[in-house]
Design an enzyme around this catalytic site. Structure first.
Site, PDB file in Angstrom:
ATOM      1  N   HIS A 172       0.838   5.386   1.131  1.00 14.38           N
ATOM      2  CA  HIS A 172       0.195   6.423   1.943  1.00 14.38           C
ATOM      3  C   HIS A 172       0.224   7.755   1.189  1.00 14.38           C
ATOM      4  CE1 HIS A 172       0.590   4.205   5.899  1.00 14.38           C
ATOM      5  NE2 HIS A 172       1.542   3.600   5.202  1.00 14.38           N
ATOM      6  N   HIS A 214       0.838  -1.201   0.000  1.00 15.85           N
ATOM      7  CA  HIS A 214       0.000   0.000   0.000  1.00 15.85           C
ATOM      8  C   HIS A 214       0.867   1.243   0.000  1.00 15.85           C
ATOM      9  CE1 HIS A 214       0.747  -1.174   4.181  1.00 15.85           C
ATOM     10  NE2 HIS A 214       0.756   0.116   4.465  1.00 15.85           N
TER      11      HIS A 214
HETATM   12  P1  5GP Z   1       1.909   0.534   7.286  1.00 15.63           P
HETATM   13  O1  5GP Z   1       2.315   0.667   8.726  1.00 15.63           O
HETATM   14  O2  5GP Z   1       1.766  -0.924   6.951  1.00 15.63           O
HETATM   15  O3  5GP Z   1       2.741   1.285   6.311  1.00 15.63           O
HETATM   16  O4  5GP Z   1       0.503   1.203   7.155  1.00 15.63           O
HETATM   17  C1  5GP Z   1      -0.688   0.623   7.564  1.00 15.63           C
HETATM   18  C2  5GP Z   1      -1.673   1.736   7.731  1.00 15.63           C
HETATM   19  O5  5GP Z   1      -2.939   1.162   7.836  1.00 15.63           O
HETATM   20  C3  5GP Z   1      -1.440   2.597   8.978  1.00 15.63           C
HETATM   21  O6  5GP Z   1      -1.312   3.946   8.608  1.00 15.63           O
HETATM   22  C4  5GP Z   1      -2.672   2.331   9.832  1.00 15.63           C
HETATM   23  O7  5GP Z   1      -3.102   3.490  10.484  1.00 15.63           O
HETATM   24  C5  5GP Z   1      -3.679   1.850   8.824  1.00 15.63           C
HETATM   25  N1  5GP Z   1      -4.643   0.892   9.316  1.00 15.63           N
HETATM   26  C6  5GP Z   1      -4.433  -0.129  10.186  1.00 15.63           C
HETATM   27  N2  5GP Z   1      -5.561  -0.850  10.335  1.00 15.63           N
HETATM   28  C7  5GP Z   1      -6.494  -0.277   9.543  1.00 15.63           C
HETATM   29  C8  5GP Z   1      -7.879  -0.574   9.279  1.00 15.63           C
HETATM   30  O8  5GP Z   1      -8.468  -1.506   9.798  1.00 15.63           O
HETATM   31  N3  5GP Z   1      -8.511   0.252   8.400  1.00 15.63           N
HETATM   32  C9  5GP Z   1      -7.891   1.306   7.807  1.00 15.63           C
HETATM   33  N4  5GP Z   1      -8.623   2.034   6.974  1.00 15.63           N
HETATM   34  N5  5GP Z   1      -6.600   1.618   8.043  1.00 15.63           N
HETATM   35  C10 5GP Z   1      -5.914   0.834   8.896  1.00 15.63           C
END
Ligand code: 5GP
Length: 145
Positions: free
Chosen positions: A109, A107
């Site tokens: 951001h 993903h």
């Molecule tokens: P990562 O840490 O993997 O780069 O980003 C994961 C993102 O997903 C984080 O910014 C976190 O806030 C978001 N996130 C975690 N769980 C959920 C969820 O259940 N729904 C949504 N919409 N975002 C989530």
């Protein structure tokens, strides 16, 4: 989870894609799905994910899928800019838990930034107000061209 490992189809973003978990959707086409981050680092923090993918991170992704993903990211980022008029935009992506990744479906951001507002912490803090997220998603969605 480090850079090595297997894709887990039970990860939260896979569940969102299958409609098994809720989300505040911004946009969807054949290739990408965009939705609001529930622990936003700023107002309008949006996530963009590839739909046809079992890549945990950027290194594993098929270059063709990656090309569609980044085209989608640009499209949504332009809409975020039009909708919210930020002073800047962080476009970021983490690979592996030691790098800060917490969800293991690739993903990107999109995090709008305003000069006078500090960046919130990554993947932590309080869950956003759902009505506010829905209003933001509508604003962003309306600007997608
Ligand atoms: P990562 O840490 O993997 O780069 O980003 C994961 C993102 O997903 C984080 O910014 C976190 O806030 C978001 N996130 C975690 N769980 C959920 C969820 O259940 N729904 C949504 N919409 N975002 C989530």
């Amino acid at each position: 989870m480090s850079l090595d490992g297997a894709y887990d189809p039970a990860n939260i973003f896979a569940k969102i894609l299958r409609g098994e978990a809720p989300c505040v959707k911004v946009f969807e086409d054949e290739h990408v799905f965009a939705f609001m981050d529930v622990f936003p680092q700023s107002r309008g923090h949006t996530l963009v994910i590839p739909k046809q993918s079992t890549a945990r991170n950027l290194l594993e992704e098929d270059p063709k899928v990656l090309a569609h993903l980044m085209t989608g990211v640009q499209r949504i980022a332009r809409a975020v800019r039009s909708a919210l008029a930020p002073d800047g935009l962080v476009i970021t992506q983490y690979n592996g838990a030691p790098a800060g990744q917490t969800v293991f479906h690739l993903h990107v951001h999109i995090i709008p930034r305003w000069s006078d507002q500090p960046l919130g912490r990554h993947a932590s803090g309080t869950m956003a107000d759902m009505d506010e997220l829905k209003a933001l998603a509508e604003q962003i969605s309306a600007m997608i061209s």
